[in-house]
Write an enzyme that holds these catalytic residues in place. Structure first.
Site, PDB file in Angstrom:
ATOM      1  CE1 TYR A  92      -2.752   6.220  -5.622  1.00 39.55           C
ATOM      2  CE2 TYR A  92      -2.411   6.049  -7.989  1.00 39.55           C
ATOM      3  CZ  TYR A  92      -1.903   6.124  -6.712  1.00 39.55           C
ATOM      4  OH  TYR A  92      -0.549   6.103  -6.510  1.00 39.55           O
TER       5      TYR A  92
ATOM      6  CE  LYS B 205       9.180   3.632 -11.604  1.00 37.42           C
ATOM      7  NZ  LYS B 205       8.258   2.492 -11.431  1.00 37.42           N
TER       8      LYS B 205
ATOM      9  CG  HIS C 117       1.015   6.183 -13.242  1.00 34.67           C
ATOM     10  ND1 HIS C 117      -0.126   6.338 -12.465  1.00 34.67           N
ATOM     11  CD2 HIS C 117       2.033   5.996 -12.371  1.00 34.67           C
ATOM     12  CE1 HIS C 117       0.207   6.243 -11.190  1.00 34.67           C
ATOM     13  NE2 HIS C 117       1.503   6.035 -11.107  1.00 34.67           N
TER      14      HIS C 117
ATOM     15  NE  ARG D 169       4.499   8.115  -7.983  1.00 40.33           N
ATOM     16  CZ  ARG D 169       4.447   8.690  -9.190  1.00 40.33           C
ATOM     17  NH1 ARG D 169       4.578  10.002  -9.297  1.00 40.33           N
ATOM     18  NH2 ARG D 169       4.266   7.957 -10.275  1.00 40.33           N
TER      19      ARG D 169
ATOM     20  NE  ARG E 158       7.751   6.876 -10.665  1.00 39.79           N
ATOM     21  CZ  ARG E 158       7.307   7.373 -11.814  1.00 39.79           C
ATOM     22  NH1 ARG E 158       7.782   8.528 -12.266  1.00 39.79           N
ATOM     23  NH2 ARG E 158       6.399   6.734 -12.526  1.00 39.79           N
TER      24      ARG E 158
ATOM     25  CG  HIS F 269       5.950   5.543  -3.645  1.00 35.22           C
ATOM     26  ND1 HIS F 269       6.793   6.120  -4.565  1.00 35.22           N
ATOM     27  CD2 HIS F 269       5.061   4.821  -4.369  1.00 35.22           C
ATOM     28  CE1 HIS F 269       6.438   5.755  -5.784  1.00 35.22           C
ATOM     29  NE2 HIS F 269       5.392   4.966  -5.695  1.00 35.22           N
TER      30      HIS F 269
END
Length: 299
Positions: free
Chosen positions: A280, A173, A271, A248, A149, A245
């Site tokens: 994806y 995160k 994730h 990524r 990120r 992004h």
């Protein structure tokens, strides 16, 4: 609506401490609850979160349906489900009033991606005659080869580099840390930047450990990374709207196309849920056909 305040405060603490969510994520969750509280207040309904019924929440959702699209309504319903599930988990309620409330069906927004050739063209367009050029090449190679990120890129530290082991440490995160593999190709460009450019900068106090620096020896901002990438897109005539992004997303897509499994991609991208990574699988139908024709016994 004082009877909501304590529960919201406790819930925010739970999200921050137990689930490790970022400040922004916690505020987004509480924003959805406050929207319901404001609706109750405006309509003169003094109902506590322990007594509110499914019917009242359905009325609230109906009241906002005309001003919000399906995606926004789905987010609010999801936020409320999480809050009432928390109340059940903590034994404040016996059941959730959200159990029978359906989330609007929305199409998945597929992320934009770049081909390997497009990424190569963007990086080749960097002006390496400048100090910033060497830095920018190292940054974009790191974005793409490690699937970071933009916030993770600009906060990367010198002390996060474990090149002998082939990994870098990423703080993602909610301050969750993970180790991401980094190839020799990208290591080479980071080492080149550090030895020829970064070592000659007068580094500002507080940024001694920051890997990527601006010309004044301070850290970079998210906006600066966006600008660098947008300018390169214009320079190469790329007819796509891209951002940090995008690199990524391309990282994950290219791994999947070349045979990587979803679980490995999930771990590298940080994730929390495999569901996030599964988006994806929808990107390249040709790839899925190739998998079927290669591995299925009835090909």
């Amino acid at each position: 609506m004082k009877n909501w305040i304590k529960f919201i405060i406790d819930y925010k603490s739970y999200l921050k401490i137990e689930r490790g969510l970022s400040v922004n994520s916690v505020e987004n969750y509480s924003f959805d609850i406050n929207r319901l509280v404001n609706y109750l207040s405006d309509s003169g309904q003094d109902i506590s979160p322990l007594k509110i019924t499914e019917e009242t929440i359905q009325e609230f959702i109906y009241s906002i349906s005309s001003e919000l699209n399906a995606r926004s309504r789905a987010r609010i319903i999801s936020g409320l489900k999480s809050f009432f599930n928390y109340l059940v988990f903590e034994d404040y309620r016996k059941d959730s009033p959200m159990e029978l409330i359906e989330v609007p069906k929305i199409g998945r927004k597929l992320p934009d991606t770049l081909s390997v050739e497009e990424i190569d063209n963007l990086i080749k367009a960097i002006d390496l005659s400048t100090n910033e050029g060497e830095r920018n090449r190292a940054m974009l190679e790191t974005l793409y080869s490690c699937g970071l990120r933009v916030s993770e890129l600009i906060s990367l530290k010198m002390s996060d580099l474990f090149f002998d082991e082939g990994f870098i440490k990423i703080t993602g995160k909610g301050n969750k840390q993970r180790f991401v593999p980094i190839g020799n190709y990208t290591q080479k460009y980071i080492n080149l930047y550090v030895s020829t450019i970064r070592n000659k900068l007068e580094i500002k106090k507080g940024h001694e450990d920051t890997l990527f620096l601006n010309r004044r020896g301070s850290g970079l901002t998210r906006a600066m990374i966006f600008t660098i990438i947008r300018n390169l897109a214009e320079k190469t005539g790329l007819n796509k709207t891209i951002s940090p992004h995008t690199f990524r997303h391309s990282f994950a897509t290219h791994l999947l196309e070349n045979g990587a499994d979803l679980r490995s991609i999930q771990l590298m991208m940080g994730h929390e849920s495999i569901t996030t990574t599964e988006v994806y699988m929808h990107l390249d139908r040709k790839f899925l056909n190739k998998v079927l024709n290669t591995y299925h016994p009835r090909k």
